[in-house]
Design a protein around this motif. Sequence first.
Motif, PDB file in Angstrom:
ATOM      1  N   LYS A 158       0.929  -1.258  -0.149  1.00  0.00           N
ATOM      2  CA  LYS A 158       0.049   0.028  -0.064  1.00  0.00           C
ATOM      3  C   LYS A 158       0.942   1.267   0.039  1.00  0.00           C
ATOM      4  O   LYS A 158       0.686   2.254  -0.663  1.00  0.00           O
ATOM      5  CB  LYS A 158      -0.983  -0.073   1.110  1.00  0.00           C
ATOM      6  N   GLU A 159       1.961   0.939   0.818  1.00  0.00           N
ATOM      7  CA  GLU A 159       2.828   2.242   0.654  1.00  0.00           C
ATOM      8  C   GLU A 159       3.587   2.346  -0.561  1.00  0.00           C
ATOM      9  O   GLU A 159       3.718   3.561  -1.124  1.00  0.00           O
ATOM     10  CB  GLU A 159       3.977   2.009   1.702  1.00  0.00           C
ATOM     11  N   SER A 160       4.036   1.426  -1.297  1.00  0.00           N
ATOM     12  CA  SER A 160       4.374   1.521  -2.551  1.00  0.00           C
ATOM     13  C   SER A 160       3.471   1.868  -3.536  1.00  0.00           C
ATOM     14  O   SER A 160       3.974   2.784  -4.329  1.00  0.00           O
ATOM     15  CB  SER A 160       4.825   0.081  -2.982  1.00  0.00           C
ATOM     16  N   LEU A 161       2.276   1.789  -3.573  1.00  0.00           N
ATOM     17  CA  LEU A 161       1.153   2.175  -4.425  1.00  0.00           C
ATOM     18  C   LEU A 161       0.853   3.790  -4.163  1.00  0.00           C
ATOM     19  O   LEU A 161       0.993   4.447  -5.294  1.00  0.00           O
ATOM     20  CB  LEU A 161      -0.196   1.460  -4.258  1.00  0.00           C
ATOM     21  N   ALA A 162       0.948   4.134  -2.862  1.00  0.00           N
ATOM     22  CA  ALA A 162       0.862   5.764  -2.924  1.00  0.00           C
ATOM     23  C   ALA A 162       2.285   6.181  -3.235  1.00  0.00           C
ATOM     24  O   ALA A 162       1.889   7.364  -3.848  1.00  0.00           O
ATOM     25  CB  ALA A 162       0.703   5.728  -1.229  1.00  0.00           C
ATOM     26  N   THR A 163       3.494   5.863  -3.154  1.00  0.00           N
ATOM     27  CA  THR A 163       4.345   6.539  -3.805  1.00  0.00           C
ATOM     28  C   THR A 163       4.401   6.511  -5.011  1.00  0.00           C
ATOM     29  O   THR A 163       4.651   7.393  -5.666  1.00  0.00           O
ATOM     30  CB  THR A 163       5.601   5.761  -3.333  1.00  0.00           C
ATOM     31  N   LEU A 164       4.010   5.337  -5.914  1.00  0.00           N
ATOM     32  CA  LEU A 164       3.852   5.433  -7.285  1.00  0.00           C
ATOM     33  C   LEU A 164       2.993   6.119  -7.837  1.00  0.00           C
ATOM     34  O   LEU A 164       3.126   6.947  -8.961  1.00  0.00           O
ATOM     35  CB  LEU A 164       3.449   3.707  -7.847  1.00  0.00           C
ATOM     36  N   LEU A 165       1.696   6.466  -7.153  1.00  0.00           N
ATOM     37  CA  LEU A 165       0.697   7.374  -7.637  1.00  0.00           C
ATOM     38  C   LEU A 165       1.155   8.612  -7.487  1.00  0.00           C
ATOM     39  O   LEU A 165       1.032   9.571  -8.466  1.00  0.00           O
ATOM     40  CB  LEU A 165      -0.790   7.102  -6.795  1.00  0.00           C
ATOM     41  N   ARG A 166       2.046   9.051  -6.452  1.00  0.00           N
ATOM     42  CA  ARG A 166       2.375  10.421  -6.190  1.00  0.00           C
ATOM     43  C   ARG A 166       3.562  10.577  -7.540  1.00  0.00           C
ATOM     44  O   ARG A 166       3.338  11.857  -8.149  1.00  0.00           O
ATOM     45  CB  ARG A 166       3.074  10.807  -4.909  1.00  0.00           C
ATOM     46  N   ARG A 167       4.337   9.587  -7.581  1.00  0.00           N
ATOM     47  CA  ARG A 167       5.184   9.949  -8.830  1.00  0.00           C
ATOM     48  C   ARG A 167       4.771   9.940 -10.175  1.00  0.00           C
ATOM     49  O   ARG A 167       5.227  10.597 -11.092  1.00  0.00           O
ATOM     50  CB  ARG A 167       6.191   8.640  -8.907  1.00  0.00           C
ATOM     51  N   LEU A 168       3.828   9.082 -10.374  1.00  0.00           N
ATOM     52  CA  LEU A 168       2.953   9.205 -11.711  1.00  0.00           C
ATOM     53  C   LEU A 168       2.204  10.554 -11.948  1.00  0.00           C
ATOM     54  O   LEU A 168       2.157  10.866 -13.018  1.00  0.00           O
ATOM     55  CB  LEU A 168       1.771   8.124 -11.771  1.00  0.00           C
ATOM     56  N   ASP A 169       1.948  11.150 -10.795  1.00  0.00           N
ATOM     57  CA  ASP A 169       1.057  12.565 -10.746  1.00  0.00           C
ATOM     58  C   ASP A 169       2.149  13.454 -10.972  1.00  0.00           C
ATOM     59  O   ASP A 169       1.780  14.656 -11.589  1.00  0.00           O
ATOM     60  CB  ASP A 169       0.273  12.633  -9.667  1.00  0.00           C
ATOM     61  N   ALA A 170       3.216  13.276 -10.727  1.00  0.00           N
ATOM     62  CA  ALA A 170       4.540  14.387 -10.640  1.00  0.00           C
ATOM     63  C   ALA A 170       4.536  14.903 -12.248  1.00  0.00           C
ATOM     64  O   ALA A 170       4.605  14.059 -13.091  1.00  0.00           O
ATOM     65  CB  ALA A 170       5.550  13.950 -10.051  1.00  0.00           C
TER      66      ALA A 170
END
Length: 170
Positions: A158-170
């Motif tokens: 879940k932490e990896s997903l949150a990190t990935l979502l942030r990085r994809l949105d950046a």
Amino acid sequence: MGGVTLIVIGGLPGTGKTTLARLLAARIGAVHVRVDTIEQAIVRSGLARHPVGPAGYAVGYALAEEHLRQGLTVIAESVNPLAVTRDAWRDAAVRAGVPAREVELVCTDPAEHRHRVTSRAVDIPDLPLPDWQQVVDRDYEPWDRAHIVLDTARQGPKESLATLLRRLDA
């Protein structure tokens, strides 16, 4: 992130690719194209044995492009170890007229990575999983262009997903 996109997730076995791809697909309503599933279907058909070679990737590229042309975001998940495979995923996005985002998962804690490789269960019937030595010895070319690198060593899915979502949105 917005709009139809091809998200390519690669990395060595045991880095969390399938787990993260499934979570991301569910979160954003995307199609998950998994090369392991394709390759095992080819083996079950009797047309090939492991290692399948480029056939699984070729089918994956075609499926990804078809889904993208239908207006569906695709998460393409495979080890993606070579520049030629990375280029082929990107070419599928170009042909479909959509952007591609490339993600490499790594696990920088060797003990954790080894534990994941040696303790995971097969989720595709009869799929042979590599042992630790096969993972270490695998031909895996360094990435030669900008991409998202996500270290899954010290965080849960879940932490990896949150990190990935942030990085994809950046």
